[in-house]
Motif scaffolding. Structure first.
Motif, mmCIF file in Angstrom:
data_model
loop_
_atom_site.group_PDB
_atom_site.id
_atom_site.type_symbol
_atom_site.label_atom_id
_atom_site.label_comp_id
_atom_site.label_asym_id
_atom_site.label_seq_id
_atom_site.Cartn_x
_atom_site.Cartn_y
_atom_site.Cartn_z
ATOM 1 N N GLN A 169 1.881 -0.060 -5.660
ATOM 2 C CA GLN A 169 0.926 -0.678 -6.322
ATOM 3 C C GLN A 169 0.762 -1.916 -6.111
ATOM 4 O O GLN A 169 -0.570 -2.086 -5.464
ATOM 5 N N ILE A 170 1.649 -2.741 -5.379
ATOM 6 C CA ILE A 170 1.854 -3.813 -5.416
ATOM 7 C C ILE A 170 1.313 -4.064 -3.651
ATOM 8 O O ILE A 170 0.458 -5.164 -3.235
ATOM 9 N N CYS A 171 1.860 -3.132 -2.846
ATOM 10 C CA CYS A 171 0.637 -2.489 -1.150
ATOM 11 C C CYS A 171 -0.489 -2.469 -1.574
ATOM 12 O O CYS A 171 -1.050 -3.047 -1.082
ATOM 13 N N TYR B 40 -2.564 -5.438 -2.562
ATOM 14 C CA TYR B 40 -2.082 -5.962 -1.306
ATOM 15 C C TYR B 40 -3.022 -5.651 -0.158
ATOM 16 O O TYR B 40 -4.083 -6.303 0.470
ATOM 17 N N ILE C 128 -4.962 -11.179 -0.924
ATOM 18 C CA ILE C 128 -4.644 -10.817 -2.857
ATOM 19 C C ILE C 128 -5.452 -11.664 -3.738
ATOM 20 O O ILE C 128 -5.751 -12.366 -3.414
ATOM 21 N N PHE D 195 -3.315 -8.043 -9.208
ATOM 22 C CA PHE D 195 -1.842 -8.960 -8.874
ATOM 23 C C PHE D 195 -0.945 -9.344 -10.214
ATOM 24 O O PHE D 195 -0.046 -8.251 -11.069
ATOM 25 N N LEU E 91 -1.219 -6.085 -12.319
ATOM 26 C CA LEU E 91 -0.088 -5.540 -11.967
ATOM 27 C C LEU E 91 1.287 -5.497 -12.507
ATOM 28 O O LEU E 91 2.194 -5.059 -13.139
ATOM 29 N N ILE E 92 1.521 -7.271 -12.398
ATOM 30 C CA ILE E 92 2.632 -7.785 -13.005
ATOM 31 C C ILE E 92 3.249 -7.522 -14.679
ATOM 32 O O ILE E 92 3.845 -7.088 -15.065
#
Length: 180
Positions: free
Chosen positions: A121-123, A126, A133, A138, A141-142
């Motif tokens: 999901q981070i990819c 990005y 970003i 982001f 998501l964190i």
């Protein structure tokens, strides 16, 4: 089964009853994995057919769903293998060892797959924006990743409701082993 009915069973009948509960839990995981797998494949097929030609976001989405499908395949195969293994177990010690091993391996794979999903999901955040970003997405998501980790810790590492039936099986096997 009521406690007074359990007290009337001999050790062999109680052992067979516990084996059947283990098989029932395994069948539940097996059929749940099949339903999960069919749903993921349907989502992948729909996304692949409606988004042609595929861009970077679509490819990342399909790779993420392929990872989810692999988790579903693993769950189905692992549950099937464990269900077949239960038939060959002869003593409560063997069943207890294999059942605890089954639970432990399931937790390890769940954590690894959960971390892989978070990384993917981070990819997605990005790469989906051409390398820039989006800090709002982001941060969201964190927060979701931390919530996932806390929820997973609560459900799998504590004595939450998810483990209630497994804990009951383990306690009965301990009692059966102590009575021998």
């Amino acid at each position: 089964m009521k406690p007074d009915e359990i007290a009337n069973l001999n050790k062999e009948e109680l052992f067979l009853q516990i084996k059947e509960k283990c098989k029932s839990r395994s069948r539940t995981n097996f059929y749940g994995g099949i339903i999960f797998l069919v749903a993921i494949i349907a989502i992948m097929a729909y996304a692949g057919l409606t988004s042609y030609p595929l861009d970077v976001n679509d490819i990342i989405f399909l790779v993420l769903n392929a990872l989810l499908a692999c988790m579903g395949v693993w769950l189905v195969l692992y549950s099937y293998r464990f269900s077949k293994k239960i038939d060959s177990l002869e003593t409560p010690d063997q069943l207890l060892y294999n059942f605890e091993k089954h639970i432990r391996n399931g937790r390890i794979i769940s954590v690894v797959c959960g971390l892989a999903l978070i990384i993917s999901q981070i990819c997605y955040v990005y790469l989906g924006n051409g390398g820039n970003i989006d800090y709002g997405r982001f941060f969201t998501l964190i927060v979701l990743a931390v919530a996932f980790i806390l929820l997973f810790n609560y459900l799998h590492m504590s004595s939450g409701t998810v483990r209630g039936k497994d804990k009951e099986i383990i306690e009965r096997l301990h009692e059966l082993i102590e009575n021998e």
